[in-house]
Write a protein that holds these residues in place. Structure first.
Motif, short mmCIF file in Angstrom:
data_model
loop_
_atom_site.label_atom_id
_atom_site.label_comp_id
_atom_site.label_asym_id
_atom_site.label_seq_id
_atom_site.Cartn_x
_atom_site.Cartn_y
_atom_site.Cartn_z
N PRO A 207 6.65 -2.22 -4.11
CA PRO A 207 5.32 -2.82 -4.03
C PRO A 207 4.30 -1.89 -3.38
O PRO A 207 4.62 -1.16 -2.44
CB PRO A 207 5.56 -4.05 -3.14
N VAL A 208 3.09 -1.93 -3.90
CA VAL A 208 1.96 -1.26 -3.27
C VAL A 208 0.82 -2.25 -3.18
O VAL A 208 0.66 -3.12 -4.05
CB VAL A 208 1.50 0.00 -4.04
N LEU A 209 0.03 -2.13 -2.14
CA LEU A 209 -1.17 -2.94 -2.00
C LEU A 209 -2.33 -2.21 -2.67
O LEU A 209 -2.51 -1.01 -2.47
CB LEU A 209 -1.49 -3.16 -0.52
N ILE A 210 -3.09 -2.93 -3.45
CA ILE A 210 -4.23 -2.34 -4.16
C ILE A 210 -5.49 -2.93 -3.56
O ILE A 210 -5.79 -4.12 -3.75
CB ILE A 210 -4.14 -2.63 -5.67
N PRO A 211 -6.25 -2.15 -2.79
CA PRO A 211 -7.39 -2.71 -2.07
C PRO A 211 -8.56 -3.04 -2.99
O PRO A 211 -8.72 -2.46 -4.06
CB PRO A 211 -7.77 -1.58 -1.10
N HIS A 212 -9.37 -3.98 -2.55
CA HIS A 212 -10.62 -4.29 -3.23
C HIS A 212 -11.53 -3.06 -3.15
O HIS A 212 -11.67 -2.45 -2.09
CB HIS A 212 -11.29 -5.49 -2.57
N ASP A 213 -12.15 -2.70 -4.25
CA ASP A 213 -13.02 -1.52 -4.30
C ASP A 213 -14.38 -1.95 -4.83
O ASP A 213 -14.57 -2.16 -6.03
CB ASP A 213 -12.41 -0.44 -5.20
N GLN A 214 -15.33 -2.08 -3.91
CA GLN A 214 -16.65 -2.58 -4.28
C GLN A 214 -17.37 -1.66 -5.25
O GLN A 214 -18.23 -2.10 -6.01
CB GLN A 214 -17.50 -2.77 -3.01
N ARG A 215 -17.03 -0.37 -5.27
CA ARG A 215 -17.66 0.56 -6.19
C ARG A 215 -17.47 0.14 -7.64
O ARG A 215 -18.34 0.36 -8.49
CB ARG A 215 -17.11 1.97 -5.99
#
Length: 253
Positions: free
Chosen positions: A54-62
């Motif tokens: 598992p990897v966490l995929i962060p929110h990316d506002q760009r």
């Protein structure tokens, strides 16, 4: 440099314990951010059986601001998992050792030549337990989707996916994964966060003192000069922040 889109077709993971999601080529991604961070810990606990890391995929506002998602809306390098084992991490870091950024003051006590790899940490540790705990904590602090990749080693994930996060500095993603393998072996440093142009590692056996941390800091600088340049101070000061640090973050933004 070959850029190719991710393509579907990989079998779905077990769904009984996962939130709704779908495959994007070799990367399975939950549709929504994790509402239960302990699911990350559960996936880590199942890794040796499932083969899915598992990897966490962060929110990316760009990307979110334009209704995009980098996973689908940006290209990929050709997958290079088959080349990781033959890549030399020391040679890669030596080649990435850039001395043109200053008059040399920031490199002290090193100089124009990369000092080589730091020694393996002598402490005993449990990298998987550390990764599970770190990932669960990070998932409570900010929204992250859950990603899963079929792999034998977390370090191989950038190469398997053809990740382009470091493309401003190098397109040799197999070498990047080779360095991550080396850090896994020497420091229990394990990939837990994968963003568009940033990664984060949990570290179960970090350097214990300034002397050991200094050579590790040189490796970090070679690996991601933008990360080093984005922080105040010289190499010695950067190394101070690595002593006993169980969380490493790199960005090529």
């Amino acid at each position: 440099m070959t850029i190719a889109p991710l393509r579907p077709g990989t079998p779905a993971p077990p769904v009984q314990t996962l939130p709704p999601g779908s495959w994007h080529g070799r990367l399975w991604v939950s549709d929504l951010p994790l509402s239960r961070p302990e699911r990350f810990l559960g996936c880590v606990a199942e890794f040796e059986r499932s083969g899915l890391w598992p990897v966490l995929i962060p929110h990316d506002q760009r990307f979110a601001a334009n209704g995009e998602d980098w996973i689908d809306d940006r290209g990929r390098l050709a997958p290079a998992g088959h080349r990781v084992a033959s890549a030399d991490p020391a040679a890669a870091l030596s080649r990435w050792w850039d001395t043109s950024c200053c008059d040399g003051a920031c490199l002290r006590p090193f100089g124009a030549r990369f000092p080589g790899l730091a020694k393996r940490s002598p402490r005993k540790s449990d990298p998987l337990a550390e990764a599970g705990n770190t990932g669960s904590i990070l998932a409570t602090r900010a929204p992250h989707r859950l990603g899963l990749v079929q792999t034998e080693r977390p370090a191989d994930i950038p190469a398997l996916l053809g990740w382009t996060g470091m493309i401003k500095c190098t397109d040799q993603v197999a070498e990047l994964s080779a360095v991550l393998r080396s850090w896994e072996d020497r420091f229990g440093a394990t990939l837990v966060v994968l963003g568009f142009d940033a990664i984060e590692l949990s570290v179960s056996a970090p350097p214990r003192n300034q002397a050991r941390a200094l050579t590790v800091a040189a490796e970090h600088r070679a690996f991601s000069l933008p990360t080093f340049a984005g922080q105040p101070g010289n190499l010695r000061e950067y190394a101070s922040g690595l002593v006993q640090s169980r969380h490493w973050r790199f960005s090529w933004a």
